[in-house]
Design an enzyme around this catalytic site. Structure first.
Site, PDB file in Angstrom:
ATOM      1  N   HIS A  44       9.645 -10.570 -11.403  1.00 53.43           N
ATOM      2  CA  HIS A  44      10.633 -11.082 -12.355  1.00 53.43           C
ATOM      3  C   HIS A  44      10.012 -10.994 -13.744  1.00 53.43           C
ATOM      4  CE1 HIS A  44       7.976 -14.442 -11.669  1.00 53.43           C
ATOM      5  NE2 HIS A  44       8.610 -15.227 -12.511  1.00 53.43           N
ATOM      6  N   HIS A  90       9.306 -13.403 -16.137  1.00 51.84           N
ATOM      7  CA  HIS A  90       8.600 -14.467 -16.833  1.00 51.84           C
ATOM      8  C   HIS A  90       7.289 -13.872 -17.339  1.00 51.84           C
ATOM      9  CE1 HIS A  90      10.877 -18.047 -14.848  1.00 51.84           C
ATOM     10  NE2 HIS A  90      11.457 -17.643 -15.959  1.00 51.84           N
ATOM     11  N   ASP A 144       4.232 -14.568 -17.533  1.00 57.79           N
ATOM     12  CA  ASP A 144       2.975 -14.508 -16.782  1.00 57.79           C
ATOM     13  C   ASP A 144       2.962 -13.392 -15.735  1.00 57.79           C
ATOM     14  OD1 ASP A 144       4.929 -16.151 -15.560  1.00 57.79           O
ATOM     15  OD2 ASP A 144       3.453 -17.201 -14.341  1.00 57.79           O
ATOM     16  N   HIS A 145       4.090 -12.692 -15.585  1.00 60.07           N
ATOM     17  CA  HIS A 145       4.161 -11.589 -14.628  1.00 60.07           C
ATOM     18  C   HIS A 145       4.318 -10.221 -15.291  1.00 60.07           C
ATOM     19  CE1 HIS A 145       4.368 -14.126 -10.974  1.00 60.07           C
ATOM     20  NE2 HIS A 145       4.632 -15.011 -11.915  1.00 60.07           N
ATOM     21  N   HIS A 191      14.234 -18.180  -7.155  1.00 59.11           N
ATOM     22  CA  HIS A 191      13.555 -18.799  -8.301  1.00 59.11           C
ATOM     23  C   HIS A 191      14.628 -19.198  -9.315  1.00 59.11           C
ATOM     24  CE1 HIS A 191      10.099 -19.830 -10.595  1.00 59.11           C
ATOM     25  NE2 HIS A 191      10.144 -18.850 -11.464  1.00 59.11           N
ATOM     26  N   ASP A 219       6.705 -17.164  -7.089  1.00 60.14           N
ATOM     27  CA  ASP A 219       7.788 -17.750  -7.874  1.00 60.14           C
ATOM     28  C   ASP A 219       9.076 -17.858  -7.078  1.00 60.14           C
ATOM     29  OD1 ASP A 219       5.745 -16.610  -9.735  1.00 60.14           O
ATOM     30  OD2 ASP A 219       6.941 -17.780 -11.130  1.00 60.14           O
ATOM     31  N   HIS A 270      -1.174 -17.899  -7.136  1.00 64.62           N
ATOM     32  CA  HIS A 270      -0.255 -18.427  -8.149  1.00 64.62           C
ATOM     33  C   HIS A 270      -0.368 -19.949  -8.274  1.00 64.62           C
ATOM     34  CE1 HIS A 270       3.460 -18.895 -10.530  1.00 64.62           C
ATOM     35  NE2 HIS A 270       3.308 -17.625 -10.811  1.00 64.62           N
TER      36      HIS A 270
END
Lengths: 303, 303
Positions: B61, B63, B65-66, B138, B206, B265
């Protein structure tokens, strides 16, 4: 006191042993960050410094190694429940670039303010310091920055007494206020001695040597300057990619009469910048091949 | 052999001692990266693995941090003079998000190809493996991925001889080709035994626990699953933020009959995930609280 930490010293790409070049300064409760590449927020945390006091982030230019860490930094600030606004300063296009990067950081609980630079030089003034931005010479528009803290003269009690000024007004005059009392005007100059030496830190990366750098770094306490290449035979490469050799940086430091120079923004091909420093110090003795996390506490002169 | 390296194990933000969650797999000259947060390129270099073989990057996805490490990764690949195309796989919006991020990485010397996921599940097939993407649960659209390598049956010489097939055709049949010779058709099934067990690695972060994860991880050799919280009293928080506790992950591992589970994670508030593993192993014994850089070399069964 002005706290200075060079969080990283790398150029182009972050390495396991070298963060990307970024400078953090702390003064009087303010935090000023210059450049924020991939990993800058980790370098900051590694150093033990908090991102919370950062109220200004300056960008020299928008190559990824100088701004790719911004979305993560904004989110980390937001996760710490920051509400105070953050002022971003950078070349024209700032808002467009930051807005594009925020595709992955759309929700942050504080305001972003933008100051876009368009002229050859800009002065951005704050109550207790100012930032001087000056255009340098890279393959995209790029600015260097000076953090300048002025210091007024010492308060001269005998002059205040002679003027018949009551003690309650002294502090305001010392802070630079002009006071009117019963039709008489009292200016700070009337009770202060000669302005004392302040503090100046000049930071520039991603540029060929320029007159603007020498002029702006003049007399700086600390001059932080890119040195992409230490090998003397890489001058041609430096010219081609609009970077600098250590020796060119040292020549500018000498011309600008700075107190101390830290080299930074090393090429990933340069693992041991110290190897070249003997030659560099022949040009400018107070030159240091900085490593990540190098810190200085700059103090006002005692007198 | 399938090489697997969990480059980082952090969620939300990178920390000095923990890179963001990202999985690198190497198989038959291919490199598959799943997620690429801030610092992933450094973690890869720290591990001693090159980004050059990466030909596929999957995103769960968008976000930060990814995906925040993507611009830097693309530039680093470009600096290594890569010319082969790179396939990006991720939820709908992929090209829009990547194009926005490329405001700081506009020039790369290789082609980007996009595969946008829109359905509950997708199979993306390559000559010697396939990726299965499956929707999870998520607070934004998010997918998990399985890397699946099938393995045909053993070549049965006696059958080939009985068919009168010359040796020069054996290899092609073994690779799955059908051969026509003088009007006769020879299929792989005619000379191969029962398909043998292949390899499967399933990765999901997530998300709340879902049936789609259990179904897709069924029988996996390695199941890499988010465990945001180890503290049993954080179940409510996990539900609220659409994440999972270690125990929920373990329950899915048990239901899916996987060989081994690695947790990843972790919340930045969780410095020592090992502390909770005794309880986790009561649910699923082969559970490991992975640390950055954990590697496995998955081999085909000998038989």
């Amino acid at each position: 006191m002005l706290d200075v930490c060079l969080l990283g010293t790398g150029g182009m790409m972050p390495l396991p042993y070298r963060w990307l070049t970024s400078l953090m300064m702390r003064y009087n409760g303010h935090g000023i960050l210059i450049d924020c590449g991939e990993g800058t927020q980790i370098a900051l945390k590694e150093k033990g410094w908090s991102p919370n006091p950062i109220d200004i982030i300056c960008f020299t230019h928008y190559h990824a190694d100088h701004i790719s860490g911004l979305p993560g930094m904004l989110l980390t600030m937001g996760n710490a429940e920051r509400t105070q606004p953050l002022l971003l300063i950078g070349p024209k296009g700032l808002q467009r670039v930051v807005s594009a990067l925020r595709v992955i950081a759309p929700e942050i609980p504080f305001e972003l303010q933008y100051c876009e630079l368009t002229e050859n030089s800009h002065t951005i003034s704050f109550p207790d310091f100012r930032l001087e931005a000056f255009k340098v010479n890279h393959n995209v528009v790029c600015y260097g920055y000076s953090m300048v803290i002025e210091r007024c003269g010492r308060f001269q009690v005998e002059k205040a007494v002679k003027l018949g000024l009551e003690k309650q007004y002294w502090g305001r005059l010392q802070k630079g206020e002009t006071i009117e009392l019963d039709g008489s005007v009292y200016t700070p100059e009337m009770v202060l001695g000669e302005p004392r030496k302040g503090l100046k830190v000049t930071y520039t990366t991603d540029t060929r040597p320029t007159e603007s750098i020498v002029t702006n770094a003049e007399g700086a306490d600390l001059f932080i300057c890119e040195g992409m290449y230490g090998e003397p035979d890489k001058l041609e490469k430096a010219r081609e990619h609009k970077h600098m050799t250590f020796y060119e940086a040292a020549q500018m430091a000498r011309k600008a009469n700075v107190q101390e120079m830290w080299l930074t923004h090393y090429s990933p091909s340069l693992p041991r910048p110290e190897e070249y420093m003997e030659e560099v110090r022949k040009i400018f003795p107070n030159a240091i091949a900085a490593r990540d996390g190098r810190t200085a506490e700059l103090k006002f002169e005692e007198k």
